[in-house]
Design an enzyme around this catalytic site. Structure first.
Site, PDB file in Angstrom:
ATOM      1  N   LYS A  22      68.826  99.426 -44.300  1.00 27.32           N
ATOM      2  CA  LYS A  22      67.605 100.280 -43.897  1.00 27.32           C
ATOM      3  C   LYS A  22      66.978  99.498 -42.698  1.00 27.32           C
ATOM      4  O   LYS A  22      66.456 100.277 -41.751  1.00 27.32           O
ATOM      5  CB  LYS A  22      66.594  99.870 -45.125  1.00 27.32           C
ATOM      6  CG  LYS A  22      64.973 100.303 -44.758  1.00 27.32           C
ATOM      7  CD  LYS A  22      64.132 100.071 -45.897  1.00 27.32           C
ATOM      8  CE  LYS A  22      63.705  98.691 -46.141  1.00 27.32           C
ATOM      9  NZ  LYS A  22      62.556  98.191 -45.182  1.00 27.32           N
ATOM     10  N   ASN A  23      67.021  98.151 -42.518  1.00 31.22           N
ATOM     11  CA  ASN A  23      66.426  97.598 -41.574  1.00 31.22           C
ATOM     12  C   ASN A  23      67.075  97.633 -40.394  1.00 31.22           C
ATOM     13  O   ASN A  23      66.758  97.044 -39.053  1.00 31.22           O
ATOM     14  CB  ASN A  23      66.017  95.943 -41.854  1.00 31.22           C
ATOM     15  CG  ASN A  23      64.949  96.175 -42.918  1.00 31.22           C
ATOM     16  OD1 ASN A  23      64.470  97.153 -43.178  1.00 31.22           O
ATOM     17  ND2 ASN A  23      64.756  94.951 -43.515  1.00 31.22           N
ATOM     18  N   ARG A  91      55.441 100.216 -41.890  1.00 27.01           N
ATOM     19  CA  ARG A  91      55.435  99.187 -40.956  1.00 27.01           C
ATOM     20  C   ARG A  91      56.505  99.284 -39.977  1.00 27.01           C
ATOM     21  O   ARG A  91      56.321  99.107 -38.770  1.00 27.01           O
ATOM     22  CB  ARG A  91      55.620  97.703 -41.566  1.00 27.01           C
ATOM     23  CG  ARG A  91      55.993  96.765 -40.849  1.00 27.01           C
ATOM     24  CD  ARG A  91      55.031  95.682 -40.261  1.00 27.01           C
ATOM     25  NE  ARG A  91      55.644  94.943 -39.318  1.00 27.01           N
ATOM     26  CZ  ARG A  91      55.064  94.153 -38.353  1.00 27.01           C
ATOM     27  NH1 ARG A  91      53.741  94.563 -38.199  1.00 27.01           N
ATOM     28  NH2 ARG A  91      55.566  93.363 -37.325  1.00 27.01           N
ATOM     29  N   CYS A 115      50.096  94.999 -45.278  1.00 26.59           N
ATOM     30  CA  CYS A 115      50.778  95.302 -46.405  1.00 26.59           C
ATOM     31  C   CYS A 115      50.691  94.288 -47.289  1.00 26.59           C
ATOM     32  O   CYS A 115      50.103  93.219 -47.113  1.00 26.59           O
ATOM     33  CB  CYS A 115      52.110  96.048 -46.285  1.00 26.59           C
ATOM     34  SG  CYS A 115      53.329  94.310 -45.953  1.00 26.59           S
ATOM     35  N   ARG A 120      50.795  91.100 -41.035  1.00 24.21           N
ATOM     36  CA  ARG A 120      51.962  91.848 -40.273  1.00 24.21           C
ATOM     37  C   ARG A 120      51.266  92.101 -38.987  1.00 24.21           C
ATOM     38  O   ARG A 120      51.251  93.143 -38.320  1.00 24.21           O
ATOM     39  CB  ARG A 120      52.388  93.048 -41.067  1.00 24.21           C
ATOM     40  CG  ARG A 120      52.689  93.080 -42.254  1.00 24.21           C
ATOM     41  CD  ARG A 120      53.856  92.295 -42.772  1.00 24.21           C
ATOM     42  NE  ARG A 120      54.855  92.373 -42.236  1.00 24.21           N
ATOM     43  CZ  ARG A 120      56.056  93.533 -42.993  1.00 24.21           C
ATOM     44  NH1 ARG A 120      55.471  93.802 -44.017  1.00 24.21           N
ATOM     45  NH2 ARG A 120      57.143  93.929 -42.239  1.00 24.21           N
ATOM     46  N   ILE A 122      51.111  92.243 -34.613  1.00 22.97           N
ATOM     47  CA  ILE A 122      52.169  92.565 -33.625  1.00 22.97           C
ATOM     48  C   ILE A 122      51.942  92.036 -32.303  1.00 22.97           C
ATOM     49  O   ILE A 122      52.269  92.692 -31.248  1.00 22.97           O
ATOM     50  CB  ILE A 122      52.335  94.046 -33.411  1.00 22.97           C
ATOM     51  CG1 ILE A 122      50.920  94.794 -33.002  1.00 22.97           C
ATOM     52  CG2 ILE A 122      52.624  94.795 -34.649  1.00 22.97           C
ATOM     53  CD1 ILE A 122      51.076  96.129 -32.568  1.00 22.97           C
ATOM     54  N   ASP A 306      63.667  88.682 -47.890  1.00 26.18           N
ATOM     55  CA  ASP A 306      63.635  89.737 -48.700  1.00 26.18           C
ATOM     56  C   ASP A 306      64.617  89.662 -49.858  1.00 26.18           C
ATOM     57  O   ASP A 306      64.765  90.587 -50.795  1.00 26.18           O
ATOM     58  CB  ASP A 306      64.635  90.982 -47.729  1.00 26.18           C
ATOM     59  CG  ASP A 306      63.579  91.215 -46.760  1.00 26.18           C
ATOM     60  OD1 ASP A 306      64.233  91.692 -45.626  1.00 26.18           O
ATOM     61  OD2 ASP A 306      62.309  90.823 -46.742  1.00 26.18           O
ATOM     62  N   ILE A 328      58.221  82.683 -44.594  1.00 28.83           N
ATOM     63  CA  ILE A 328      57.826  83.769 -43.507  1.00 28.83           C
ATOM     64  C   ILE A 328      56.616  84.603 -43.718  1.00 28.83           C
ATOM     65  O   ILE A 328      55.898  84.870 -42.612  1.00 28.83           O
ATOM     66  CB  ILE A 328      59.224  84.781 -43.695  1.00 28.83           C
ATOM     67  CG1 ILE A 328      60.530  84.044 -43.667  1.00 28.83           C
ATOM     68  CG2 ILE A 328      59.171  86.072 -42.480  1.00 28.83           C
ATOM     69  CD1 ILE A 328      60.608  83.256 -42.129  1.00 28.83           C
ATOM     70  N   ARG A 399      62.057 103.345 -51.320  1.00 23.99           N
ATOM     71  CA  ARG A 399      61.837 103.071 -49.743  1.00 23.99           C
ATOM     72  C   ARG A 399      63.102 102.181 -49.398  1.00 23.99           C
ATOM     73  O   ARG A 399      63.533 102.763 -48.250  1.00 23.99           O
ATOM     74  CB  ARG A 399      60.623 102.273 -49.651  1.00 23.99           C
ATOM     75  CG  ARG A 399      59.330 102.813 -49.819  1.00 23.99           C
ATOM     76  CD  ARG A 399      58.196 102.036 -49.193  1.00 23.99           C
ATOM     77  NE  ARG A 399      58.501 101.432 -47.961  1.00 23.99           N
ATOM     78  CZ  ARG A 399      58.077 100.459 -47.573  1.00 23.99           C
ATOM     79  NH1 ARG A 399      57.541  99.506 -48.021  1.00 23.99           N
ATOM     80  NH2 ARG A 399      58.580  99.942 -46.240  1.00 23.99           N
TER      81      ARG A 399
END
Ligand code: EPZ
Length: 421
Positions: A22-23, A91, A115, A120, A122, A306, A328, A399
Protein backbone atom coordinates in the site's frame (compact mmCIF):
# COMPACT_ATOMS: atom_id res chain seq x y z
CA UNK A 1 -20.23 -0.57 8.68
CA UNK A 2 -18.90 -4.13 8.49
CA UNK A 3 -17.61 -6.09 11.47
CA UNK A 4 -15.50 -9.21 11.77
CA UNK A 5 -16.79 -12.06 13.92
CA UNK A 6 -13.85 -14.14 15.14
CA UNK A 7 -14.08 -17.47 16.97
CA UNK A 8 -10.89 -17.77 19.02
CA UNK A 9 -8.68 -20.76 19.77
CA UNK A 10 -7.75 -21.55 16.17
CA UNK A 11 -4.34 -22.45 14.78
CA UNK A 12 -3.44 -20.86 11.43
CA UNK A 13 -2.03 -23.38 8.97
CA UNK A 14 -1.30 -23.34 5.26
CA UNK A 15 -0.06 -20.82 2.71
CA UNK A 16 -0.89 -17.15 2.11
CA UNK A 17 0.30 -14.64 -0.48
CA UNK A 18 0.81 -11.01 0.50
CA UNK A 19 -0.47 -8.32 -1.86
CA UNK A 20 1.42 -5.34 -3.27
CA UNK A 21 2.59 -2.68 -0.82
CA UNK A 22 0.00 0.00 0.00
CA UNK A 23 2.69 2.48 1.03
CA UNK A 24 4.56 1.98 -2.24
CA UNK A 25 1.61 2.05 -4.66
CA UNK A 26 0.14 5.31 -3.31
CA UNK A 27 3.18 7.53 -4.11
CA UNK A 28 3.79 5.55 -7.31
CA UNK A 29 0.25 6.34 -8.50
CA UNK A 30 0.88 10.01 -7.70
CA UNK A 31 4.16 9.88 -9.67
CA UNK A 32 2.16 9.01 -12.81
CA UNK A 33 1.11 12.71 -12.79
CA UNK A 34 4.67 13.56 -13.90
CA UNK A 35 4.12 12.48 -17.52
CA UNK A 36 1.43 12.75 -20.20
CA UNK A 37 2.15 9.18 -21.20
CA UNK A 38 0.46 6.06 -19.85
CA UNK A 39 1.88 4.36 -16.75
CA UNK A 40 1.09 0.71 -16.04
CA UNK A 41 1.29 -0.26 -12.36
CA UNK A 42 1.13 -4.00 -11.64
CA UNK A 43 0.64 -5.91 -8.37
CA UNK A 44 -1.42 -3.02 -7.01
CA UNK A 45 -3.37 -4.21 -3.95
CA UNK A 46 -7.17 -4.05 -4.14
CA UNK A 47 -7.61 -1.65 -1.19
CA UNK A 48 -9.99 1.21 -0.47
CA UNK A 49 -6.97 3.56 -0.17
CA UNK A 50 -5.80 2.60 -3.66
CA UNK A 51 -9.23 3.07 -5.21
CA UNK A 52 -9.44 6.36 -3.36
CA UNK A 53 -6.12 7.56 -4.76
CA UNK A 54 -7.54 6.69 -8.17
CA UNK A 55 -10.52 8.97 -7.44
CA UNK A 56 -8.18 11.78 -6.40
CA UNK A 57 -6.11 11.48 -9.60
CA UNK A 58 -9.29 11.36 -11.68
CA UNK A 59 -10.52 14.53 -9.91
CA UNK A 60 -7.31 16.20 -11.15
CA UNK A 61 -8.17 15.18 -14.74
CA UNK A 62 -6.16 11.96 -15.05
CA UNK A 63 -7.59 8.85 -16.73
CA UNK A 64 -7.42 5.96 -14.24
CA UNK A 65 -8.37 2.38 -15.13
CA UNK A 66 -8.29 -0.58 -12.75
CA UNK A 67 -8.02 -4.07 -14.21
CA UNK A 68 -7.55 -6.64 -11.44
CA UNK A 69 -4.23 -5.84 -9.77
CA UNK A 70 -3.16 -3.52 -12.58
CA UNK A 71 -3.81 0.22 -12.64
CA UNK A 72 -3.29 2.22 -15.85
CA UNK A 73 -2.97 5.98 -15.36
CA UNK A 74 -2.71 8.66 -18.05
CA UNK A 75 -2.37 12.27 -16.95
CA UNK A 76 -2.68 14.12 -20.29
CA UNK A 77 -4.75 17.14 -19.23
CA UNK A 78 -4.58 17.76 -15.48
CA UNK A 79 -5.08 20.67 -13.09
CA UNK A 80 -3.43 21.23 -9.73
CA UNK A 81 -6.21 21.62 -7.18
CA UNK A 82 -6.76 18.71 -4.83
CA UNK A 83 -10.30 18.83 -3.46
CA UNK A 84 -10.63 19.12 0.35
CA UNK A 85 -13.41 16.56 0.57
CA UNK A 86 -11.20 13.99 -1.08
CA UNK A 87 -7.77 14.88 0.32
CA UNK A 88 -8.85 15.11 3.98
CA UNK A 89 -9.93 11.47 3.97
CA UNK A 90 -6.51 10.01 3.29
CA UNK A 91 -3.18 11.29 4.58
CA UNK A 92 -1.34 9.49 1.77
CA UNK A 93 -2.91 11.87 -0.78
CA UNK A 94 -0.45 14.59 0.32
CA UNK A 95 2.03 12.97 -2.07
CA UNK A 96 0.32 14.58 -5.09
CA UNK A 97 1.99 17.87 -4.05
CA UNK A 98 5.43 17.14 -5.47
CA UNK A 99 4.40 15.78 -8.88
CA UNK A 100 1.81 18.55 -9.45
CA UNK A 101 4.40 21.20 -8.58
CA UNK A 102 6.94 19.63 -10.94
CA UNK A 103 4.48 19.10 -13.83
CA UNK A 104 2.34 22.25 -13.62
CA UNK A 105 4.38 24.68 -11.49
CA UNK A 106 1.49 24.93 -9.09
CA UNK A 107 -0.31 22.67 -6.62
CA UNK A 108 -3.16 23.52 -4.31
CA UNK A 109 -3.84 20.72 -1.86
CA UNK A 110 -5.99 20.80 1.22
CA UNK A 111 -3.94 20.39 4.38
CA UNK A 112 -4.25 16.66 5.18
CA UNK A 113 -5.09 17.27 8.82
CA UNK A 114 -4.31 14.84 11.57
CA UNK A 115 -5.62 11.39 12.31
CA UNK A 116 -5.96 9.12 15.33
CA UNK A 117 -2.23 8.33 15.45
CA UNK A 118 -0.97 11.91 15.46
CA UNK A 119 -1.01 15.46 14.13
CA UNK A 120 0.72 14.42 10.88
CA UNK A 121 2.37 17.79 9.98
CA UNK A 122 3.86 18.43 6.51
CA UNK A 123 6.42 21.12 7.44
CA UNK A 124 9.29 19.00 6.10
CA UNK A 125 7.48 18.44 2.78
CA UNK A 126 7.12 22.21 2.42
CA UNK A 127 10.73 22.86 3.51
CA UNK A 128 11.82 20.61 0.64
CA UNK A 129 9.59 22.39 -1.90
CA UNK A 130 10.86 25.79 -0.78
CA UNK A 131 14.45 24.55 -1.11
CA UNK A 132 13.68 23.86 -4.79
CA UNK A 133 12.40 27.42 -5.24
CA UNK A 134 8.67 27.04 -4.60
CA UNK A 135 6.64 29.73 -2.85
CA UNK A 136 4.42 28.22 -0.14
CA UNK A 137 1.18 29.77 1.05
CA UNK A 138 -1.32 28.41 3.58
CA UNK A 139 -4.80 29.78 2.91
CA UNK A 140 -8.21 28.66 4.22
CA UNK A 141 -7.09 25.12 4.92
CA UNK A 142 -5.23 24.72 1.66
CA UNK A 143 -1.50 24.70 1.02
CA UNK A 144 -0.60 26.36 -2.26
CA UNK A 145 2.87 25.80 -3.69
CA UNK A 146 3.95 27.48 -6.90
CA UNK A 147 7.19 27.93 -8.84
CA UNK A 148 7.91 29.28 -12.31
CA UNK A 149 10.98 27.09 -12.31
CA UNK A 150 12.26 24.45 -9.87
CA UNK A 151 16.02 24.50 -9.32
CA UNK A 152 17.94 21.62 -7.72
CA UNK A 153 19.31 22.21 -4.22
CA UNK A 154 20.64 20.47 -1.13
CA UNK A 155 17.97 19.87 1.54
CA UNK A 156 18.04 18.21 4.97
CA UNK A 157 14.71 16.45 5.54
CA UNK A 158 15.26 15.09 9.06
CA UNK A 159 12.61 16.02 11.63
CA UNK A 160 12.19 15.60 15.38
CA UNK A 161 11.85 11.84 15.10
CA UNK A 162 14.00 11.29 12.03
CA UNK A 163 13.18 11.12 8.29
CA UNK A 164 9.76 11.55 6.70
CA UNK A 165 8.64 8.84 4.24
CA UNK A 166 6.09 10.80 2.22
CA UNK A 167 8.15 13.98 2.62
CA UNK A 168 11.06 12.19 0.93
CA UNK A 169 8.68 10.93 -1.76
CA UNK A 170 7.26 14.41 -2.38
CA UNK A 171 10.65 16.12 -2.64
CA UNK A 172 12.05 13.36 -4.86
CA UNK A 173 9.04 13.71 -7.22
CA UNK A 174 9.46 17.49 -7.37
CA UNK A 175 13.23 17.25 -7.96
CA UNK A 176 13.13 14.84 -10.93
CA UNK A 177 12.01 17.67 -13.25
CA UNK A 178 13.95 20.48 -11.51
CA UNK A 179 16.92 22.17 -13.20
CA UNK A 180 20.18 20.68 -11.96
CA UNK A 181 21.09 18.49 -9.01
CA UNK A 182 19.14 17.91 -5.78
CA UNK A 183 20.67 16.18 -2.78
CA UNK A 184 18.24 15.02 -0.10
CA UNK A 185 19.95 14.43 3.23
CA UNK A 186 18.35 12.42 6.05
CA UNK A 187 16.09 10.85 3.41
CA UNK A 188 13.75 8.03 4.44
CA UNK A 189 15.29 4.62 3.69
CA UNK A 190 12.05 2.60 3.58
CA UNK A 191 11.74 -0.04 0.80
CA UNK A 192 8.70 1.89 -0.46
CA UNK A 193 11.00 4.85 -1.24
CA UNK A 194 13.30 2.52 -3.20
CA UNK A 195 10.28 1.20 -5.12
CA UNK A 196 9.14 4.75 -5.95
CA UNK A 197 12.67 5.63 -7.11
CA UNK A 198 12.70 2.52 -9.33
CA UNK A 199 9.39 3.62 -10.85
CA UNK A 200 10.72 7.16 -11.48
CA UNK A 201 13.94 5.76 -13.00
CA UNK A 202 11.73 3.66 -15.28
CA UNK A 203 10.14 6.97 -16.39
CA UNK A 204 13.61 8.33 -17.27
CA UNK A 205 14.50 10.04 -13.98
CA UNK A 206 18.12 10.12 -12.81
CA UNK A 207 18.21 9.04 -9.13
CA UNK A 208 21.01 7.56 -7.06
CA UNK A 209 21.11 6.47 -3.41
CA UNK A 210 17.45 5.59 -2.83
CA UNK A 211 17.35 3.38 0.27
CA UNK A 212 20.21 5.30 1.85
CA UNK A 213 20.01 8.52 3.90
CA UNK A 214 21.37 10.54 0.96
CA UNK A 215 19.51 10.59 -2.36
CA UNK A 216 20.94 12.46 -5.37
CA UNK A 217 18.64 13.49 -8.22
CA UNK A 218 19.76 14.99 -11.55
CA UNK A 219 16.76 16.84 -13.00
CA UNK A 220 15.65 15.98 -16.56
CA UNK A 221 13.46 17.94 -18.99
CA UNK A 222 10.72 15.34 -19.45
CA UNK A 223 9.62 11.94 -18.23
CA UNK A 224 7.91 9.17 -20.22
CA UNK A 225 5.46 6.41 -19.32
CA UNK A 226 6.61 3.11 -17.85
CA UNK A 227 5.42 -0.26 -16.58
CA UNK A 228 6.26 -1.32 -13.04
CA UNK A 229 5.50 -4.10 -10.57
CA UNK A 230 4.96 -2.92 -7.00
CA UNK A 231 6.95 -4.63 -4.22
CA UNK A 232 5.09 -6.94 -1.81
CA UNK A 233 3.67 -5.38 1.36
CA UNK A 234 6.19 -5.95 4.17
CA UNK A 235 3.70 -4.84 6.83
CA UNK A 236 1.08 -7.32 5.63
CA UNK A 237 3.78 -10.02 5.67
CA UNK A 238 4.76 -9.01 9.22
CA UNK A 239 1.10 -9.04 10.27
CA UNK A 240 0.60 -12.61 9.01
CA UNK A 241 3.90 -13.69 10.63
CA UNK A 242 2.73 -12.37 14.01
CA UNK A 243 -0.71 -13.95 13.57
CA UNK A 244 0.86 -17.32 12.70
CA UNK A 245 3.11 -17.11 15.76
CA UNK A 246 0.30 -15.97 18.08
CA UNK A 247 -1.88 -18.97 17.11
CA UNK A 248 1.15 -21.30 17.31
CA UNK A 249 0.45 -22.12 13.69
CA UNK A 250 2.47 -23.14 10.67
CA UNK A 251 2.16 -20.65 7.81
CA UNK A 252 4.14 -20.23 4.60
CA UNK A 253 3.95 -16.56 3.55
CA UNK A 254 4.53 -16.10 -0.18
CA UNK A 255 5.87 -12.71 -1.34
CA UNK A 256 7.56 -11.93 2.00
CA UNK A 257 10.89 -10.17 1.30
CA UNK A 258 12.96 -11.05 4.38
CA UNK A 259 15.43 -8.26 3.58
CA UNK A 260 12.54 -5.86 4.33
CA UNK A 261 11.69 -7.60 7.62
CA UNK A 262 15.00 -7.68 9.48
CA UNK A 263 13.89 -5.88 12.64
CA UNK A 264 10.58 -7.76 12.82
CA UNK A 265 12.29 -11.15 12.42
CA UNK A 266 14.85 -10.16 15.04
CA UNK A 267 12.10 -9.46 17.60
CA UNK A 268 10.09 -12.55 16.65
CA UNK A 269 13.25 -14.59 17.22
CA UNK A 270 13.75 -12.91 20.62
CA UNK A 271 10.15 -13.84 21.44
CA UNK A 272 10.94 -17.50 20.75
CA UNK A 273 9.14 -17.76 17.40
CA UNK A 274 10.69 -20.19 14.92
CA UNK A 275 10.75 -19.41 11.21
CA UNK A 276 12.64 -20.16 8.00
CA UNK A 277 13.64 -17.42 5.56
CA UNK A 278 13.17 -18.20 1.86
CA UNK A 279 14.10 -16.37 -1.35
CA UNK A 280 10.63 -14.79 -1.50
CA UNK A 281 8.92 -16.59 1.35
CA UNK A 282 8.82 -16.67 5.12
CA UNK A 283 7.79 -19.92 6.81
CA UNK A 284 6.60 -19.31 10.38
CA UNK A 285 6.37 -22.53 12.37
CA UNK A 286 4.97 -21.16 15.64
CA UNK A 287 6.55 -21.21 19.06
CA UNK A 288 6.47 -23.50 22.08
CA UNK A 289 6.95 -20.82 24.72
CA UNK A 290 6.83 -17.08 24.05
CA UNK A 291 9.37 -14.84 25.74
CA UNK A 292 8.81 -11.16 26.60
CA UNK A 293 10.66 -8.61 24.46
CA UNK A 294 11.65 -4.95 24.49
CA UNK A 295 10.61 -3.16 21.26
CA UNK A 296 11.19 0.46 20.19
CA UNK A 297 9.83 1.69 16.86
CA UNK A 298 12.30 3.50 14.60
CA UNK A 299 12.68 4.58 10.97
CA UNK A 300 13.74 1.77 8.57
CA UNK A 301 15.68 -0.47 9.07
CA UNK A 302 14.54 -0.25 12.70
CA UNK A 303 11.36 -1.89 14.02
CA UNK A 304 8.45 -0.48 11.95
CA UNK A 305 5.82 1.59 13.75
CA UNK A 306 3.26 -0.09 11.45
CA UNK A 307 3.92 -3.41 13.21
CA UNK A 308 3.95 -2.08 16.80
CA UNK A 309 0.29 -2.84 17.55
CA UNK A 310 0.51 -6.35 16.12
CA UNK A 311 3.61 -7.11 18.23
CA UNK A 312 1.81 -5.82 21.32
CA UNK A 313 -1.00 -8.31 20.72
CA UNK A 314 1.59 -11.10 20.60
CA UNK A 315 3.25 -9.86 23.80
CA UNK A 316 -0.02 -10.22 25.73
CA UNK A 317 0.47 -13.97 25.34
CA UNK A 318 3.95 -14.14 26.85
CA UNK A 319 4.56 -14.85 30.50
CA UNK A 320 6.45 -11.78 31.73
CA UNK A 321 6.82 -8.07 31.17
CA UNK A 322 7.35 -6.66 27.67
CA UNK A 323 8.20 -3.01 26.99
CA UNK A 324 6.98 -1.37 23.77
CA UNK A 325 8.09 2.20 23.01
CA UNK A 326 6.54 4.17 20.13
CA UNK A 327 9.01 6.79 18.90
CA UNK A 328 7.50 7.72 15.52
CA UNK A 329 3.93 8.87 16.28
CA UNK A 330 2.69 10.72 19.33
CA UNK A 331 -0.48 8.71 19.94
CA UNK A 332 -0.30 5.27 18.44
CA UNK A 333 -1.65 3.25 21.38
CA UNK A 334 -5.37 3.28 20.49
CA UNK A 335 -5.31 -0.52 20.52
CA UNK A 336 -4.28 -0.66 24.22
CA UNK A 337 -7.74 0.04 25.65
CA UNK A 338 -9.35 -2.39 23.22
CA UNK A 339 -6.82 -5.15 23.99
CA UNK A 340 -7.62 -4.55 27.67
CA UNK A 341 -11.26 -5.34 26.90
CA UNK A 342 -10.03 -8.80 25.87
CA UNK A 343 -8.28 -9.14 29.22
CA UNK A 344 -4.79 -7.87 28.39
CA UNK A 345 -2.88 -6.07 31.16
CA UNK A 346 -1.11 -3.06 29.61
CA UNK A 347 -0.01 0.20 31.29
CA UNK A 348 1.09 3.25 29.33
CA UNK A 349 3.98 5.15 30.89
CA UNK A 350 4.73 8.73 29.83
CA UNK A 351 2.66 8.49 26.65
CA UNK A 352 5.26 6.70 24.55
CA UNK A 353 5.89 3.44 26.41
CA UNK A 354 3.52 0.53 27.00
CA UNK A 355 4.32 -2.02 29.70
CA UNK A 356 2.68 -5.30 28.73
CA UNK A 357 2.17 -7.78 31.57
CA UNK A 358 1.52 -10.90 29.54
CA UNK A 359 0.31 -14.35 30.42
CA UNK A 360 -3.34 -13.85 31.43
CA UNK A 361 -5.56 -15.75 28.94
CA UNK A 362 -7.55 -13.47 26.64
CA UNK A 363 -11.32 -13.78 26.41
CA UNK A 364 -13.39 -12.67 23.46
CA UNK A 365 -15.45 -9.43 23.54
CA UNK A 366 -16.78 -6.76 21.16
CA UNK A 367 -13.96 -4.29 20.34
CA UNK A 368 -13.67 -1.20 18.16
CA UNK A 369 -11.12 -0.74 15.40
CA UNK A 370 -9.59 2.76 15.38
CA UNK A 371 -6.77 2.79 12.87
CA UNK A 372 -5.40 0.40 10.30
CA UNK A 373 -2.75 -1.37 12.34
CA UNK A 374 -4.62 -1.24 15.67
CA UNK A 375 -7.41 -3.14 13.90
CA UNK A 376 -4.93 -5.81 12.80
CA UNK A 377 -3.79 -6.19 16.42
CA UNK A 378 -7.40 -6.74 17.54
CA UNK A 379 -7.90 -9.41 14.87
CA UNK A 380 -4.74 -11.22 16.01
CA UNK A 381 -5.87 -11.08 19.66
CA UNK A 382 -9.36 -12.29 18.63
CA UNK A 383 -7.87 -15.32 16.87
CA UNK A 384 -6.34 -16.38 20.20
CA UNK A 385 -8.95 -15.23 22.75
CA UNK A 386 -11.40 -17.76 24.22
CA UNK A 387 -14.86 -17.35 22.75
CA UNK A 388 -16.07 -14.82 20.20
CA UNK A 389 -14.59 -11.42 19.42
CA UNK A 390 -16.40 -8.88 17.26
CA UNK A 391 -14.13 -6.27 15.70
CA UNK A 392 -16.32 -3.34 14.66
CA UNK A 393 -15.61 -0.65 12.01
CA UNK A 394 -13.33 -2.84 9.95
CA UNK A 395 -13.32 -0.30 7.13
CA UNK A 396 -10.06 0.66 8.83
CA UNK A 397 -8.71 -2.80 7.99
CA UNK A 398 -9.95 -2.67 4.41
CA UNK A 399 -7.81 0.44 3.87
CA UNK A 400 -4.61 -1.56 4.16
CA UNK A 401 -5.32 -5.28 4.02
CA UNK A 402 -6.74 -6.92 0.90
CA UNK A 403 -9.46 -9.47 1.78
CA UNK A 404 -7.85 -10.22 5.17
CA UNK A 405 -10.95 -12.15 6.31
CA UNK A 406 -10.77 -14.48 3.30
CA UNK A 407 -7.01 -14.93 3.66
CA UNK A 408 -7.42 -15.82 7.36
CA UNK A 409 -10.32 -18.20 6.65
CA UNK A 410 -8.17 -20.00 4.08
CA UNK A 411 -5.58 -20.51 6.85
CA UNK A 412 -8.18 -22.05 9.14
CA UNK A 413 -9.15 -18.91 11.01
CA UNK A 414 -12.80 -18.92 12.06
CA UNK A 415 -13.44 -15.39 10.76
CA UNK A 416 -16.68 -14.09 9.29
CA UNK A 417 -17.44 -10.62 7.89
CA UNK A 418 -20.89 -9.36 8.84
CA UNK A 419 -22.61 -6.30 7.49
CA UNK A 420 -23.92 -4.05 10.23
CA UNK A 421 -26.34 -1.22 9.78
C1 EPZ B 1 4.23 6.85 6.06
O1 EPZ B 1 3.48 7.92 6.59
C2 EPZ B 1 3.28 5.66 6.01
N1 EPZ B 1 2.12 5.99 5.17
C3 EPZ B 1 2.80 5.31 7.42
O2 EPZ B 1 1.99 4.14 7.31
C4 EPZ B 1 4.02 5.00 8.28
O3 EPZ B 1 3.60 4.72 9.60
C5 EPZ B 1 4.96 6.21 8.28
O4 EPZ B 1 5.33 6.53 6.92
C6 EPZ B 1 6.22 5.97 9.08
O5 EPZ B 1 6.89 4.85 8.57
C7 EPZ B 1 2.25 5.98 3.83
O6 EPZ B 1 3.33 5.75 3.29
C8 EPZ B 1 1.01 6.26 3.03
P1 EPZ B 1 6.29 10.23 8.12
P2 EPZ B 1 4.10 9.43 6.54
O7 EPZ B 1 6.26 11.51 7.37
O8 EPZ B 1 5.04 9.56 5.43
C9 EPZ B 1 6.76 13.51 11.48
C10 EPZ B 1 0.15 2.74 7.71
O9 EPZ B 1 -0.35 2.26 8.73
N2 EPZ B 1 6.71 14.49 10.36
O10 EPZ B 1 7.42 9.28 7.85
O11 EPZ B 1 2.97 10.36 6.66
C11 EPZ B 1 5.44 12.80 11.66
O12 EPZ B 1 4.57 13.57 12.48
C12 EPZ B 1 0.61 4.18 7.71
O13 EPZ B 1 0.32 2.13 6.63
C13 EPZ B 1 6.98 15.82 10.64
O14 EPZ B 1 7.24 16.19 11.78
O15 EPZ B 1 4.91 9.45 7.91
C14 EPZ B 1 5.85 11.51 12.33
O16 EPZ B 1 6.04 11.76 13.72
C15 EPZ B 1 0.39 4.87 9.05
N3 EPZ B 1 6.94 16.72 9.61
C16 EPZ B 1 7.21 11.22 11.69
O17 EPZ B 1 7.66 12.45 11.13
C17 EPZ B 1 6.66 16.34 8.33
O18 EPZ B 1 6.65 17.21 7.42
C18 EPZ B 1 7.18 10.18 10.58
O19 EPZ B 1 6.18 10.55 9.68
C19 EPZ B 1 6.38 14.98 8.08
C20 EPZ B 1 6.43 14.07 9.10
Amino acid sequence: MDSLLIEGGCTLQGEVTVSGAKNAVLPIMAAALLTEESCIIKNAPNLSDVRFMGQILASLGAKVEFDGDTVVIQSKEIHGRGDYDLIRKMRGSVCILGPLLARLGVAEVSLPGGCVIGSRPIDLHLKGMEALGALVEIRSGYVIVRADELVGNQVFLGGRVGPTVLGTANVMMAAVLAKGRTIIESAACEPEIVDLADFLIGMGAKIKGAGSPTITIEGVAKLHGTSHEVIPDRIEAATFAVAAAATRGDVLIHGARCEHLGAVLDKLSDAGVSFTRGEKTLHVTGADVFKPVDVTTQPFAGFPTDTQAQMMALMTLTDGISVITERIFESRFMHVSELARLGAEIAIEGGATAIVKGGRPLSGAPVMASDLRASAALVIAGLVADGETTVKRIYHLDRGYERIDQKLEKLGGRVRRVKES
